[in-house]
Motif scaffolding. Structure first.
Motif, PDB file in Angstrom:
ATOM      1  N   TYR A  81     -59.212  68.489 -38.938  1.00 15.75           N
ATOM      2  CA  TYR A  81     -58.093  68.226 -38.053  1.00 15.75           C
ATOM      3  C   TYR A  81     -57.011  69.285 -38.182  1.00 15.75           C
ATOM      4  N   PHE A  82     -56.827  69.761 -39.384  1.00 19.13           N
ATOM      5  CA  PHE A  82     -55.848  70.808 -39.620  1.00 19.13           C
ATOM      6  C   PHE A  82     -56.290  72.099 -38.916  1.00 19.13           C
ATOM      7  N   ARG A  84     -43.003  64.675 -38.491  1.00 20.96           N
ATOM      8  CA  ARG A  84     -43.822  63.571 -37.995  1.00 20.96           C
ATOM      9  C   ARG A  84     -43.761  62.331 -38.889  1.00 20.96           C
ATOM     10  N   PRO A 138     -43.702  70.044 -36.515  1.00 21.16           N
ATOM     11  CA  PRO A 138     -44.047  68.623 -36.388  1.00 21.16           C
ATOM     12  C   PRO A 138     -44.593  68.042 -37.686  1.00 21.16           C
ATOM     13  N   VAL A 139     -45.259  68.878 -38.479  1.00 22.90           N
ATOM     14  CA  VAL A 139     -45.800  68.412 -39.750  1.00 22.90           C
ATOM     15  C   VAL A 139     -44.681  67.857 -40.615  1.00 22.90           C
ATOM     16  N   ALA A 185     -49.854  66.376 -36.417  1.00 23.78           N
ATOM     17  CA  ALA A 185     -49.071  66.450 -37.632  1.00 23.78           C
ATOM     18  C   ALA A 185     -49.627  65.628 -38.777  1.00 23.78           C
ATOM     19  N   ALA A 186     -50.010  64.393 -38.477  1.00 19.28           N
ATOM     20  CA  ALA A 186     -50.445  63.514 -39.554  1.00 19.28           C
ATOM     21  C   ALA A 186     -51.530  64.190 -40.375  1.00 19.28           C
ATOM     22  N   ALA A 187     -52.445  64.854 -39.667  1.00 17.27           N
ATOM     23  CA  ALA A 187     -53.527  65.548 -40.327  1.00 17.27           C
ATOM     24  C   ALA A 187     -52.969  66.583 -41.272  1.00 17.27           C
ATOM     25  N   ALA A 188     -52.067  67.360 -40.745  1.00 20.88           N
ATOM     26  CA  ALA A 188     -51.543  68.456 -41.520  1.00 20.88           C
ATOM     27  C   ALA A 188     -50.759  67.954 -42.710  1.00 20.88           C
ATOM     28  N   VAL A 189     -50.085  66.828 -42.529  1.00 25.83           N
ATOM     29  CA  VAL A 189     -49.327  66.267 -43.638  1.00 25.83           C
ATOM     30  C   VAL A 189     -50.264  66.017 -44.808  1.00 25.83           C
ATOM     31  N   VAL A 190     -51.409  65.419 -44.484  1.00 26.29           N
ATOM     32  CA  VAL A 190     -52.371  65.138 -45.538  1.00 26.29           C
ATOM     33  C   VAL A 190     -52.895  66.445 -46.114  1.00 26.29           C
ATOM     34  N   ALA A 191     -53.169  67.398 -45.233  1.00 26.52           N
ATOM     35  CA  ALA A 191     -53.709  68.673 -45.670  1.00 26.52           C
ATOM     36  C   ALA A 191     -52.766  69.358 -46.662  1.00 26.52           C
ATOM     37  N   PHE A 192     -51.510  69.228 -46.426  1.00 27.06           N
ATOM     38  CA  PHE A 192     -50.533  69.864 -47.299  1.00 27.06           C
ATOM     39  C   PHE A 192     -50.265  69.045 -48.551  1.00 27.06           C
ATOM     40  N   ARG A 235     -59.111  62.152 -37.638  1.00 26.86           N
ATOM     41  CA  ARG A 235     -58.078  61.984 -38.653  1.00 26.86           C
ATOM     42  C   ARG A 235     -58.041  60.577 -39.238  1.00 26.86           C
TER      43      ARG A 235
END
Lengths: 349, 290, 388
Positions: free
Chosen positions: A24-25, A289, A285-286, C12-19, C96
């Motif tokens: 997803y990223f 969000r 947004p990261v 974003a939610a995905a990226a939040v987890v990724a980070f 996600r």
């Protein structure tokens, strides 16, 4: 060490799919990359010729539609007389035709709208984008109108020994976007660095002076418009074949605004500006969000935009460059090697 | 024939509010040289203010309307004072970006407060239409047209009969000279933006009950107002008035006889055509105000 | 306006987890159901109602201990009434949030846009509102629909059309798959019955001023006007038709247009209009399961939700109950098992039995359940079930 900085960044970008396992990223990165290409193309016009086009999304949309229709096929009757039937072609042909058609539209619109400047230019480009949106919405026979063009096929690549492979895989698609982005970057860099680019900047700085020393203003503006539109069209084509569906909302004004925010934030008239701005607005947004609803996120962008105009009117890249320059003028032991390499990498403008 | 006349009557009602929108923007555009994207949001603001006061707080509809117009003026003045005054002298792109930022903030505030579902506003006017021959028009629409005409007349009087109006005209002609002559340019700018915004809010407050109040209603309103300003010529109030009615007629007849899908395209095609043929607007002898 | 999110924001939610900004695993004890619904834009009202109906069903099921020992959890995403956005949020929900089954996507156009994603990721979706015939005939084996397609609505209508006495009919439909599909199917039925069809006018889904179309339709001389669109636009059509003194018999289709909501929105302008509805909360005893209807209406009122939304919210309620039943039959929350299990679902919903029949090309069939359709009329500000 510092001269290797661009290679360092290239290696980072090239290896992303290897160490980033979250699909997803990767999706975020692909979409961000497509919009960075579009923002770079807008920057050519806005940053280097000083013409603010509010209709840039039209070229993105034209590229997306032309590419989708080339690869999906269509059957239309023109004026009730001529029937045009098109059989589906491979997606790559769509990319080429989409890019070319967007460039051609850029030429036509450039020819027409560079007759006016300033506020009038802004409004005429905005109107053009709205008209293209309404045509996409209403010419149902060709574009499917509000029903959208579904099932846009993915790109295929011929690999030795494997035949043609469809790019369903996100990692492959990421490389395709990265490849086009690098091509676009090199094209813009060479164009801006050439005589043509200096002429563009000259007329941005002082149009009447540029005219008086014999620069054919309209010709250079139109050349800029064609390249800019074609690159936006290529980005649109990448977008269509990635999301696999295209509807008239692709022409929405907010996309133009998004590109403008990216360019202005990063720094208009710098090569790295749209990339920095694009990454920020791809990943802002990261940060928000987790605690903000979509409406609040948008409000944050709005506030961000106003703050940038007030505080950093030049954008981030020029500000950082200046800041680093001020460090470099001090004794050398003040500046670490890492910072120096950063300075060089940011000095692309 | 009856059908044609009915189309014209429909257009007339719409034209009055279009003219209000256009006049508001042409003042701001002409005098302050600002490509103002908050204009449509002021329009939406007007509609939501009527909804808030008439439907939720139970005020009389006419009082709610008056509050919406005054509220629009105040909000406009605030925007000018906070965002635009510090940027005086900046180029047209810079101020435009700030108004785009403000527009994004305002529209999403509406979305946050009112939600995505459009709101209906009821009025004290009877539903039964007035019928003249083959033509019908609802009493509400007659009210909308009358109020629009009154406000247009009021704006004329303001520009031509008051000291403020004289100052605005002088600023339009030459702001530097006007300032040298001792005019309070900053005050005139704030007043101009405030009046322009108030007119947009009035248009929204009038059309809200006719249609629905929706968070995105401002987008098209801004674009249509640009079309009217271009059609009528920069800073030209008479031009904007005629332009407003003309745009409504072209849209209505285009929708009725060509294709309703291209209704909104008419305005943009007009912009492109006018700018290519006669960039100063159809009714401009020269750029002027009044 | 919020379109930016379709491209970037919603990821974003995905990226939040990724980070690694958000640590810890999500609760393991829930079964996630993805809701792809329009919560803003032209179809916001319908989408919001469906979500509210779905929430009632989820709470009811969870109160009884959930399904196969786990609680249900709704993961709701907004399509912004836009097909591309619908496809994009579906991807987000599957990749996600790892939902195992979906419900959506309100408008036919959005559902058609989502369908390739279902094939790509092999996740089943229950379709609760969309009525275009194309959906179940496209050969997508991941589609299970409880809403009646336009041709079923038209076929039901065909049985009573002669009793209403229509000589010539016009159409005013929203310009998308739903509106166009309805106009096509009803035209077929009307022509079979020897009724002439005049104009077919269309309106954009966000349009507010329909005076031009109505003025044109007024001049056509038809006695009946079929209108197909979402409830907000329907209110505007009724209001503007009344203001034009356009006294035609208006029949609305689609089933989500609650007559009560129309009465609230436009008052007397709604008098004399006919409506094809799929749920009859006004007459619980006329519904297939009166007790369930009464319980649902009572819970709805207890939550302070608008009465006028019941005719669309029941879809969300029935949809979740069908999904829960499928999960129960499957015995595990896995997409392929749930898809298989949908074929064995046989329950009584608020709008008749939910049991999927095969539709579409052989080997690739979609599921279609056949619900009830009611014709009601508004008289003097009241909804009545006319005797025909």
């Amino acid at each position: 060490m510092s001269r290797y900085a661009p290679i360092f960044w290239l290696v980072i970008f090239l290896t992303v799919p290897l160490w980033l396992k979250d699909q997803y990223f990767l999706h975020v990165l692909i979409i961000t990359g497509i919009f960075i290409i579009a923002a770079m193309s807008l920057n050519l016009l806005l940053g280097f010729t000083g013409q603010l086009s509010l209709g840039h999304i039209a070229f993105f949309g034209i590229g997306a539609y032309a590419s989708s229709l080339t690869s999906v096929g269509f059957d239309v009757e023109l004026f009730g007389v001529v029937r045009v039937v098109h059989k589906p072609w491979p997606a790559v042909a769509g990319l080429i035709i989409g890019t070319a058609l967007a460039g051609f539209c850029g030429f036509l619109i450039g020819k027409l709208s560079f007759k006016v400047r300033g506020a009038y230019f802004i409004i005429v480009t905005l109107s053009f984008a709205e008209v293209t949106r309404l045509v996409a919405l209403n010419w149902v026979e060709l574009t499917q109108g509000p029903m959208a063009i579904n099932n846009v096929p993915p790109f295929t690549v011929g690999l030795p020994g494997l035949g043609y492979v469809a790019l369903w895989n996100k990692a492959y698609y990421y490389y395709l976007v990265l490849f086009i982005a690098i091509l676009a970057y090199i094209l813009i860099a060479r164009l801006v660095g050439s005589r043509i680019g200096r002429a563009m900047v000259a007329l941005k700085e002082n149009e009447s002076l540029a005219v008086s020393i014999g620069i054919d203003v309209t010709r250079y503006l139109i050349l800029g418009a064609v390249v800019s539109a074609a690159l936006a069209g290529a980005a649109g084509s990448l977008y269509a074949h990635y999301v696999k569906i295209i509807d008239p909302d692709v022409f929405h004004f907010m996309y133009t605004v998004t590109m403008i925010i990216m360019v202005i934030t990063g720094g208009k008239g710098t090569l790295a500006g749209p990339i920095v701005g694009g990454l920020i607005f791809g990943f802002l947004p990261v940060a928000v969000r987790s605690f903000a609803s979509p409406e609040v996120q948008w409000m944050i962008y709005g506030v961000f935009m106003i703050i940038i105009v007030f505080v950093l009117p030049q954008g981030i890249v020029p500000a950082v460059t200046q800041w680093i320059e001020s460090f470099r003028s001090r004794p050398p032991n003040d500046t670490g090697p890492a910072l120096a390499s950063l300075a060089t990498s940011r000095k692309e403008d | 024939m009856a059908e044609f006349l009915q189309h014209l009557v429909n257009a007339l009602v719409l034209g009055g509010t279009y003219a209000l929108l256009g006049i508001g923007l042409t003042l701001i555009f002409g005098i302050m040289r600002i490509v103002n994207f908050t204009h449509g949001e002021l329009f939406a603001f007007g509609a939501y203010f009527v909804y808030l006061f008439a439907m939720l707080l139970g005020f009389n509809f006419f009082i709610a309307f008056a509050i919406a117009v005054v509220g629009g003026c105040l909000l406009g003045a605030a925007i000018e004072f906070i965002l635009l005054r510090p940027l005086r002298g900046a180029d047209i792109e810079t101020t435009m970006l700030v108004t785009i930022g403000a527009w994004i903030i305002m529209q999403n505030t509406e979305l946050l407060v009112w939600g995505g579902v459009a709101k209906a506003i009821t009025t004290p006017f009877p539903e039964t239409p007035l019928v003249i021959g083959a033509i019908s028009v609802s009493p509400l629409r007659v009210f909308v047209l009358v109020i629009a005409l009154v406000l247009i007349g009021g704006t004329y009087a303001l520009i031509h009969r008051t000291k403020l109006g004289m100052g605005m005209r002088a600023t339009f002609q030459d702001s530097e000279t006007a300032e040298l002559m001792g005019l309070n340019i900053r005050g005139i700018y704030t007043a101009t933006f405030s009046i322009g915004s108030g007119l947009a809010a009035a248009a929204g407050a009038l059309l809200g009950p006719v249609f629905l109040a929706a968070p995105t209603m401002g987008d098209l309103a801004s674009l249509k107002a640009f079309a009217i300003v271009i059609l009528g010529g920069l800073g030209n109030i008479t031009g904007a008035t005629i332009g407003g009615f003309l745009l409504a007629i072209i849209e209505e007849l285009g929708a009725g006889y060509i294709s309703s899908g291209y209704r909104d395209a008419m305005g943009f095609l007009i912009i492109i055509a006018v700018l290519l043929v006669k960039p100063t607007g159809l009714f401009a002898r020269a750029e002027r105000i009044g | 306006m919020n379109r930016f999110h379709s491209m970037i924001g919603q990821t974003a939610a995905a990226a939040v987890v990724a980070f690694g900004l958000v640590g810890g695993a999500a609760a393991q004890s829930t079964i996630k159901i993805g809701m792809v619904q329009p919560l803003t834009g032209a179809f916001a009202a319908a989408g919001t109602d469906v979500v509210n109906g779905a929430k009632i069903a989820v709470d009811e099921i969870n109160a009884k201990g959930g399904v196969i020992g786990e609680k249900l959890e709704l993961v709701i995403e907004d399509t912004k009434s836009n097909p591309t956005e619908a496809a994009s949020v579906t991807e987000k929900l599957v990749v996600r949030d790892k939902v195992t089954v979906l419900m959506g996507a309100s408008s036919s156009t959005a559902t058609l846009a989502v369908m390739p994603k279902l094939m790509e990721y092999k996740v089943p979706m229950l379709v609760e509102t969309s009525s275009s015939s194309k959906i179940t005939t496209a050969g997508n084996p991941y589609i299970f629909r409880i809403a009646p397609p336009s041709e079923v609505e038209a076929a039901v209508f065909a049985k009573i059309v002669n009793k209403i006495g229509i000589k010539k009919a016009d159409f005013l439909v929203v310009n998308n798959d739903w509106g166009r599909g309805t106009a096509d199917e009803f035209t077929k039925v009307l022509k079979e019955k020897g009724i002439s069809v005049g104009l077919v006018e269309r309106m954009d889904q966000g349009a507010q001023d329909m005076n031009a179309q109505l003025t044109k339709l007024k001049g056509s001389g038809a006695d009946t006007l079929f209108v197909t669109t979402a409830v907000e636009q329907l209110s505007l059509v009724l209001k503007q038709a009344a203001a034009l003194g356009f006294n035609v018999r208006i029949i609305t289709t689609g089933g989500s247009q609650n007559p009560d909501q129309l009465i609230t929105n436009v008052g007397k302008a709604a008098d004399g209009s006919w409506h094809l509805a799929f749920f009859a909360p006004w007459a619980p005893d006329a519904t297939p399961s009166p007790a369930a209807t009464k319980a649902f209406v009572a819970e709805w009122n207890k939550r302070g939700l608008p009465y006028g939304s019941l005719t669309s919210s029941f879809r969300g309620y029935d949809g979740i109950r069908a999904i829960a039943e499928a999960i129960k039959i499957a015995g595990k929350a896995e997409p392929e098992a749930i898809r298989e299990a949908f074929w064995k679902v046989n329950i009584l919903g608020l709008n008749g039995p939910i049991k999927f029949e095969k539709d579409g090309p052989k080997g690739q069939e979609s599921g279609q359940s056949m619900p009830n359709v009611y014709l009601v009329k508004i008289e003097n500000g009241k909804v009545v079930v006319p005797k025909i």
